[in-house]
Design an enzyme around this catalytic site. Structure first.
Site, mmCIF file in Angstrom:
data_model
loop_
_atom_site.group_PDB
_atom_site.id
_atom_site.type_symbol
_atom_site.label_atom_id
_atom_site.label_comp_id
_atom_site.label_asym_id
_atom_site.label_seq_id
_atom_site.Cartn_x
_atom_site.Cartn_y
_atom_site.Cartn_z
ATOM 1 N N LYS A 1 0.823 -1.217 0.000
ATOM 2 C CA LYS A 1 0.000 0.000 0.000
ATOM 3 C C LYS A 1 0.856 1.265 0.000
ATOM 4 O O LYS A 1 0.339 2.347 -0.289
ATOM 5 C CB LYS A 1 -0.954 -0.004 1.194
ATOM 6 N N HIS B 1 -3.008 -12.749 -0.985
ATOM 7 C CA HIS B 1 -3.915 -12.725 0.166
ATOM 8 C C HIS B 1 -5.310 -12.186 -0.159
ATOM 9 O O HIS B 1 -6.170 -12.137 0.721
ATOM 10 C CB HIS B 1 -3.289 -11.968 1.359
HETATM 11 FE FE LIG Z 1 -4.475 -6.413 1.289
#
Ligand SMILES: [Fe+2]
Ligand SMILES: [Fe+2]
Length: 416
Positions: A259, A310
């Site tokens: 991120k 994930h």
């Molecule tokens: Fe994630």
């Protein structure tokens, strides 16, 4: 100490130094200390700064693991002891507190007959709650070479060959004191690794405020427990299991580190994403994988799989699917021309585990757009998603170890 004792201590030195995760290391230190001194039970505490009611900060001893062979015998195979979480003041009133304050070993032959001259006493309410009677105990400080106190090991009820509880001998004192210095060095190193991981995660937390340090710690804790139970069902050899757990724990802490590569406008957008924004958001999986490409670091193999897969779903409806994370090239497309999702065992085990752990934690947590769900609703949802979003075997395992999962949640509450 016998030659055999020395040999096992030397072996332990190298083994403890291979464990990089602090929690796994503490668990192992306690186990080995108990083994060396034939102790039936024990706890390990670390120094942590805690907030008092008046807002001041104070160093306390916080329990990190408790083990008890006698109580564990009554549990189904593979289940772990659930203990209550508490912290102690570093003062003369308790045995561990005194050990920490004076930085010295304390050996008590019978906690119910402590000398009236001793400043500490024994709180028998622990025994009443657990139904287990503590008699002899040995508390050992964990001190670094520079003299910093890291924590305390307290082992309980030394057993002789006939399984009778006896006081801890002087030999046991010597052996454990030596062991504690090795353990402190290993712990200091693991603390350093943890601090570096937390700094890296802090960077992604600055980008995405819902990825907090405690979220990351909880998800990593759940993932390791789910893997451990999976390994128990699949007869994974002990050594392989321990090594894998250590790598998985650290790899899981980095599940959303990608991120850092997503812009603030998207990450912090308070409203729903447009399809284009959602596609950009999904790239955090590939960006994360790109950080773990070093073939010389075995941890990178697992961290790559975790970061990259994930968000895949068991039924093939997740993302990013069959693409090359480095080039972005699509390997296989569905009938809409989009990357085909990975499904079932095409998704690496670690990706399937972290998917479940991450969603469970998100449902239990408060988000800007939602309140935490009730436990009943969360558990019903986890069951409902078995076979669609999640690997059904892992959902079964999750419910088998639910008490341990909830213990991890309690141990790592969201900071207010
Ligand atoms: Fe994630
Ligand atoms: Fe997450």
């Amino acid at each position: 100490m016998s030659d055999a004792d020395y040999k096992s201590i030397i072996k332990l030195d190298s083994e403890l130094n291979q464990i990089r995760d602090v929690d796994l290391l503490l668990e192992r230190i306690l186990l080995e200390a108990r083994k060396a001194a034939h102790a039936d039970a024990g706890s390990i505490y670390v120094i942590q700064r805690e907030k008092e009611d008046d807002g001041s900060m104070v160093n306390k001893l916080v329990i990190k693991h408790a083990q008890n062979d006698t109580l564990t015998k009554y549990l189904p195979p593979g289940q772990k002891l659930v203990y209550s979480v508490f912290s102690l003041y570093i003062n003369e009133k308790t045995i561990s507190g005194y050990c920490a304050l004076k930085k010295e070993l304390v050996n008590v032959s019978d906690v119910y007959n402590i000398s009236p001259d001793a400043p500490y006493s024994y709180n028998a309410s622990y025994d009443k709650i657990s139904g287990y009677k503590c008699i002899s105990t040995l508390a050992i400080p964990l001190i670094t070479v520079e003299g910093f106190l890291l924590g305390v090991i307290q082992i309980i009820n030394s057993k002789d060959q006939n399984n009778n509880v006896v006081p801890f001998s002087q030999d046991a004192e010597m052996l454990i004191a030596h062991f504690a210095s090795i353990a402190a060095t290993a712990l200091e190193r693991a603390n350093f690794i943890r601090a570096m991981i937390f700094k890296m995660n802090k960077m992604s937390e600055l980008r995405d405020p819902k990825e907090t340090g405690t979220h990351v710690a909880r998800v990593a804790g759940y993932a390791v427990e789910i893997y451990e139970r999976w390994a128990f069902h699949h007869n994974v050899p002990e050594r392989e299991k321990e090594r894998f757990k250590d790598s998985l724990k650290i790899a899981t802490m980095f599940h959303d580190v990608g991120k850092v590569g997503i812009s603030d406008e998207i990450l912090k957008k308070p409203a729903k994403f447009t399809p284009e924004e959602y596609a950009i958001m999904q790239q955090h999986t590939s960006i994360g994988a790109q950080l773990f490409t070093d073939p010389l670091i075995p941890l990178d193999l697992i961290a790559w799989d975790v970061a990259f897969t994930h968000h895949e779903n068991w039924d093939g409806t997740g993302y990013p699917g069959w693409i090359d994370p480095i080039t972005g090239k699509v390997i296989s497309t569905n009938n809409e021309g989009k990357p085909l999702g990975k499904k079932e065992e095409e998704i690496p085990l670690v990706g399937r585990i972290v998917a479940l752990a991450d969603v469970f934690d998100a449902l239990c947590s408060k988000r800007v757009y939602k309140e935490p769900w009730t436990d009943d609703d969360v558990l019903a949802e986890m069951k409902k998603l078995s076979g669609t979003k999640f690997d059904p075997e892992l959902v079964d395992i999750f419910f088998e170890i639910l008490p341990t999962i909830l213990q991890i949640r309690n141990n790592n509450p969201e900071e207010k």
